[in-house]
Motif scaffolding. Structure first.
Motif, mmCIF file in Angstrom:
data_model
loop_
_atom_site.group_PDB
_atom_site.id
_atom_site.type_symbol
_atom_site.label_atom_id
_atom_site.label_comp_id
_atom_site.label_asym_id
_atom_site.label_seq_id
_atom_site.Cartn_x
_atom_site.Cartn_y
_atom_site.Cartn_z
ATOM 1 N N UNK A 163 1.008 -1.160 -0.342
ATOM 2 C CA UNK A 163 -0.302 0.347 -0.132
ATOM 3 C C UNK A 163 0.979 1.360 0.436
ATOM 4 N N UNK A 164 0.010 2.234 -0.154
ATOM 5 C CA UNK A 164 1.174 3.802 -0.505
ATOM 6 C C UNK A 164 0.253 4.289 0.744
ATOM 7 N N UNK A 165 0.948 5.432 1.186
ATOM 8 C CA UNK A 165 0.714 6.477 2.121
ATOM 9 C C UNK A 165 1.595 7.616 2.519
ATOM 10 N N UNK A 166 1.118 8.721 2.794
ATOM 11 C CA UNK A 166 2.727 9.564 3.050
ATOM 12 C C UNK A 166 3.796 9.450 2.898
ATOM 13 N N UNK A 167 3.424 9.410 1.077
ATOM 14 C CA UNK A 167 4.905 9.213 0.487
ATOM 15 C C UNK A 167 6.270 8.086 0.670
ATOM 16 N N UNK A 168 5.170 7.068 1.273
ATOM 17 C CA UNK A 168 5.762 6.153 1.587
ATOM 18 C C UNK A 168 5.386 4.695 0.989
ATOM 19 N N UNK A 169 5.496 3.781 0.651
ATOM 20 C CA UNK A 169 4.724 2.647 0.306
ATOM 21 C C UNK A 169 5.241 1.288 2.176
ATOM 22 N N UNK A 170 4.259 0.837 2.603
ATOM 23 C CA UNK A 170 3.539 -0.140 2.957
ATOM 24 C C UNK A 170 3.975 -1.680 2.671
ATOM 25 N N UNK A 171 4.552 -2.793 3.411
ATOM 26 C CA UNK A 171 4.386 -3.764 2.891
ATOM 27 C C UNK A 171 3.413 -4.905 4.532
ATOM 28 N N UNK A 172 2.126 -5.135 4.083
ATOM 29 C CA UNK A 172 1.436 -5.606 4.850
ATOM 30 C C UNK A 172 0.792 -6.779 4.822
ATOM 31 N N UNK A 173 1.894 -7.603 6.120
ATOM 32 C CA UNK A 173 1.072 -9.046 6.638
ATOM 33 C C UNK A 173 -0.080 -9.347 6.850
ATOM 34 N N UNK A 174 -1.009 -10.100 6.745
ATOM 35 C CA UNK A 174 -1.927 -10.068 7.207
ATOM 36 C C UNK A 174 -1.764 -10.926 9.374
ATOM 37 N N UNK A 175 -2.408 -10.449 9.970
ATOM 38 C CA UNK A 175 -1.886 -10.870 11.569
ATOM 39 C C UNK A 175 -2.139 -12.255 11.510
ATOM 40 N N UNK A 176 -2.623 -12.906 10.347
ATOM 41 C CA UNK A 176 -2.941 -13.924 10.691
ATOM 42 C C UNK A 176 -1.939 -15.086 9.896
ATOM 43 N N UNK A 177 -0.841 -14.265 9.304
ATOM 44 C CA UNK A 177 -0.012 -15.475 8.532
ATOM 45 C C UNK A 177 1.197 -15.856 9.991
#
Length: 79
Positions: free
Chosen positions: A58-72
């Protein structure tokens, strides 16, 4: 030369270089992004647990974030 994937020397040279780059990327991933048992994991284990993770970018605040699901199961060891 019998075990290399190509017949030409130049293609095999490129293949060996690419293999070295991939190995370096896995080593740096373990060093910079993994904690606990994943920091010492073999490449196959790292591939199964990190590279095949169902993450979203995802992108936000001029940065890219890699989001892992909490159930992983290995979310707390990545990142």
């Amino acid at each position: 030369m019998a075990r290399y994937p190509f017949q030409e020397f130049a293609a095999n040279t490129a293949w060996v270089m690419l293999h070295g780059v991939a190995d370096d990327l896995l080593a740096w991933t373990r060093l910079l992004a993994c904690d606990g048992e994943l920091a010492k994991a073999e490449p196959k284990t790292l591939q199964d647990r990190v590279l095949h993770a169902p993450a979203t970018l995802t992108r936000g605040s001029r940065r890219r974030w890699l989001n892992f699901p909490p159930t992983w199961p290995w979310t707390n060891q990545i990142g």
